[in-house]
Design a protein around this motif. Structure first.
Motif, short mmCIF file in Angstrom:
data_model
loop_
_atom_site.label_atom_id
_atom_site.label_comp_id
_atom_site.label_asym_id
_atom_site.label_seq_id
_atom_site.Cartn_x
_atom_site.Cartn_y
_atom_site.Cartn_z
N ALA A 84 41.82 23.72 45.02
CA ALA A 84 42.60 23.11 46.11
C ALA A 84 44.09 23.15 45.80
O ALA A 84 44.92 23.32 46.70
CB ALA A 84 42.13 21.67 46.33
N GLY A 85 44.43 23.02 44.51
CA GLY A 85 45.83 23.01 44.14
C GLY A 85 46.47 24.37 44.01
O GLY A 85 47.70 24.50 44.07
N LEU A 86 45.67 25.41 43.82
CA LEU A 86 46.25 26.73 43.54
C LEU A 86 46.42 27.60 44.78
O LEU A 86 47.13 28.60 44.72
CB LEU A 86 45.42 27.47 42.50
N ARG A 87 45.78 27.24 45.89
CA ARG A 87 45.76 28.15 47.03
C ARG A 87 47.15 28.55 47.50
O ARG A 87 47.37 29.71 47.88
CB ARG A 87 44.96 27.53 48.19
N GLN A 88 48.09 27.62 47.49
CA GLN A 88 49.43 27.94 47.99
C GLN A 88 50.18 28.87 47.06
O GLN A 88 51.12 29.55 47.47
CB GLN A 88 50.24 26.66 48.20
N TYR A 89 49.78 28.91 45.79
CA TYR A 89 50.44 29.76 44.80
C TYR A 89 49.75 31.09 44.60
O TYR A 89 50.34 32.03 44.09
CB TYR A 89 50.52 29.03 43.46
N ALA A 90 48.46 31.17 44.96
CA ALA A 90 47.65 32.39 44.76
C ALA A 90 47.07 32.80 46.11
O ALA A 90 45.89 32.57 46.38
CB ALA A 90 46.55 32.13 43.74
N PRO A 91 47.88 33.42 46.96
CA PRO A 91 47.44 33.70 48.32
C PRO A 91 46.58 34.95 48.49
O PRO A 91 46.10 35.21 49.60
CB PRO A 91 48.76 33.86 49.09
N VAL A 92 46.38 35.72 47.43
CA VAL A 92 45.55 36.93 47.51
C VAL A 92 44.28 36.73 46.72
O VAL A 92 44.31 36.25 45.58
CB VAL A 92 46.30 38.17 46.98
N ALA A 93 43.16 37.09 47.32
CA ALA A 93 41.86 37.06 46.63
C ALA A 93 41.31 38.48 46.54
O ALA A 93 41.32 39.22 47.54
CB ALA A 93 40.87 36.16 47.36
N ILE A 94 40.85 38.85 45.36
CA ILE A 94 40.18 40.14 45.16
C ILE A 94 38.68 39.90 45.13
O ILE A 94 38.19 38.99 44.45
CB ILE A 94 40.62 40.81 43.85
N VAL A 95 37.94 40.71 45.87
CA VAL A 95 36.48 40.65 45.89
C VAL A 95 35.95 41.93 45.25
O VAL A 95 36.00 43.00 45.87
CB VAL A 95 35.95 40.52 47.33
N ASN A 125 49.70 37.59 37.88
CA ASN A 125 49.51 36.16 37.60
C ASN A 125 50.77 35.35 37.95
O ASN A 125 51.87 35.77 37.61
CB ASN A 125 49.19 35.99 36.11
N PRO A 126 50.62 34.21 38.66
CA PRO A 126 49.40 33.51 39.07
C PRO A 126 49.05 33.71 40.54
O PRO A 126 48.41 32.86 41.14
CB PRO A 126 49.78 32.05 38.82
N ARG A 127 49.45 34.80 41.15
CA ARG A 127 49.41 34.93 42.60
C ARG A 127 48.12 35.53 43.15
O ARG A 127 47.97 35.68 44.36
CB ARG A 127 50.61 35.76 43.07
N VAL A 128 47.18 35.86 42.27
CA VAL A 128 45.93 36.49 42.69
C VAL A 128 44.76 35.80 42.01
O VAL A 128 44.81 35.49 40.82
CB VAL A 128 45.93 38.00 42.31
N VAL A 129 43.70 35.56 42.79
CA VAL A 129 42.44 35.06 42.24
C VAL A 129 41.36 36.12 42.45
O VAL A 129 41.49 37.00 43.30
CB VAL A 129 42.02 33.73 42.88
N VAL A 130 40.29 36.01 41.67
CA VAL A 130 39.20 36.99 41.74
C VAL A 130 37.90 36.26 42.04
O VAL A 130 37.52 35.33 41.32
CB VAL A 130 39.08 37.77 40.41
N ALA A 131 37.23 36.68 43.09
CA ALA A 131 35.93 36.11 43.46
C ALA A 131 34.84 36.67 42.54
O ALA A 131 35.03 37.70 41.89
CB ALA A 131 35.61 36.45 44.92
N PRO A 132 33.68 36.03 42.49
CA PRO A 132 32.57 36.59 41.72
C PRO A 132 32.18 37.97 42.23
O PRO A 132 32.20 38.23 43.44
CB PRO A 132 31.44 35.58 41.93
N VAL A 133 31.83 38.85 41.32
CA VAL A 133 31.44 40.21 41.69
C VAL A 133 30.07 40.21 42.37
O VAL A 133 29.20 39.40 42.05
CB VAL A 133 31.42 41.12 40.44
N ILE A 134 29.90 41.10 43.33
CA ILE A 134 28.57 41.38 43.88
C ILE A 134 28.00 42.51 43.03
O ILE A 134 28.47 43.64 43.09
CB ILE A 134 28.64 41.79 45.36
N PRO A 135 26.96 42.25 42.21
CA PRO A 135 26.57 43.19 41.16
C PRO A 135 25.56 44.26 41.56
O PRO A 135 25.21 45.10 40.74
CB PRO A 135 25.98 42.27 40.09
N VAL A 136 25.07 44.21 42.80
CA VAL A 136 24.13 45.22 43.28
C VAL A 136 24.71 45.79 44.56
O VAL A 136 25.24 45.05 45.41
CB VAL A 136 22.73 44.63 43.55
N GLY A 137 24.65 47.11 44.71
CA GLY A 137 25.23 47.74 45.88
C GLY A 137 24.24 48.64 46.60
O GLY A 137 23.02 48.51 46.46
#
Length: 274
Positions: free
Chosen positions: A23-34, A67-79
């Motif tokens: 909740a606290g980081l969203r304004q500082y890390a506006p990009v998410a990598i999936v 860093n710190p502007r990007v966060v990484v979501a959990p990987v989808i491990p099967v494609g």
């Protein structure tokens, strides 16, 4: 309020954080990598998690670079790996299932405030499903900027310079070099083998599939190569892998730097969501 440059991100991986931290980081890390991977055969010498690990490592390195502007979501491990199912242990999702998973994961991020998302797939078989998901998301979430890429396609010029084989693309010298660099435990170097490396190595359907640029005639990998790999993995090396991965990270990070500066998307004039 702290500036983005002074905000400390304990981890860029969302799954490692608590909800108050997020909740606290969203304004500082506006990009998410999936990141997206696969669990499929990679010839006689590479682990089935190769595509998953490459995607995770590249995503981590990009996030560290920005860093710190990007966060990484959990990987989808099967494609989407139906074309590898003739080899034991390969797992696959249908294209419909994968595109829905991407759609719902990105929608979750959007509901929590992310308006800039980058989908990074380590497996080319996921491409069609990702493109459908991205098209749906652009239509359904007008404020969302969403982009996607693979890894090797971002450095196709470097790959062409380093490659030795006429036919390559799966567990070849290019992908194997990347694997050696990102995680040496992915590779049993004593088992590296030459797969189908020239057009003459392919069966008639395989040769036809490569005969006309722009015409798609997909083949299962068991029909293309008895070992499951194309190209010559014996020519792989860590130095080449470092150059490929480092260049991919630099180029993706450069794109995301520009994405960070874009305002949110606006709906097209005269178009209202139902």
């Amino acid at each position: 309020m702290a500036s983005p440059d002074h905000f400390v991100l304990r981890s860029h991986r969302l799954a490692d954080l608590t909800w108050p931290e997020i909740a606290g980081l969203r304004q500082y890390a506006p990009v998410a990598i999936v990141p997206l991977g696969a669990c499929e055969q990679h010839g006689p010498a590479m682990a089935q998690r190769t595509d998953t690990t490459r995607a995770e490592v590249v995503a981590d390195l990009v996030a560290e670079r920005l860093n710190p502007r990007v966060v990484v979501a959990p990987v989808i491990p099967v494609g989407v790996s139906e074309h590898h199912m003739a080899f034991p242990g390969t797992l696959t999702l249908s294209p419909v299932t994968l595109q829905q998973m991407v759609y719902e994961l990105v929608t979750s991020l959007h509901r929590h405030g992310w308006r800039k998302v980058f989908v990074l797939t380590g497996h080319g078989g996921n491409n069609a499903a990702v493109e459908v998901a991205v098209s749906r998301l652009r239509g359904d979430l007008p404020a969302l900027h969403i982009a996607w890429s693979g890894i090797t396609p971002v450095v196709s010029d470097v790959a062409s310079e380093l490659a030795l084989s006429e036919i390559r693309g799966h567990s070849c010298e290019i992908e194997t070099s990347q694997a050696i660099f990102v995680d040496p435990e992915l590779v049993l170097e004593e088992r590296l083998a030459r797969g189908s490396s020239t057009v003459d190595d392919l069966d008639p359907a395989g040769r036809l599939s490569r005969s006309q640029p722009g015409i798609h005639f997909p083949q299962g990998y068991d029909a293309l190569s008895a070992t499951g790999n194309l190209g010559d993995a014996r020519a792989a090396g860590k130095e080449a892998g470092a150059r490929l991965i480092t260049t991919a990270v630099e180029r993706i990070a450069g794109f995301l730097r520009e994405l960070l500066d874009l305002p949110d998307r606006k709906p097209a004039i005269g178009v209202e969501k139902p």
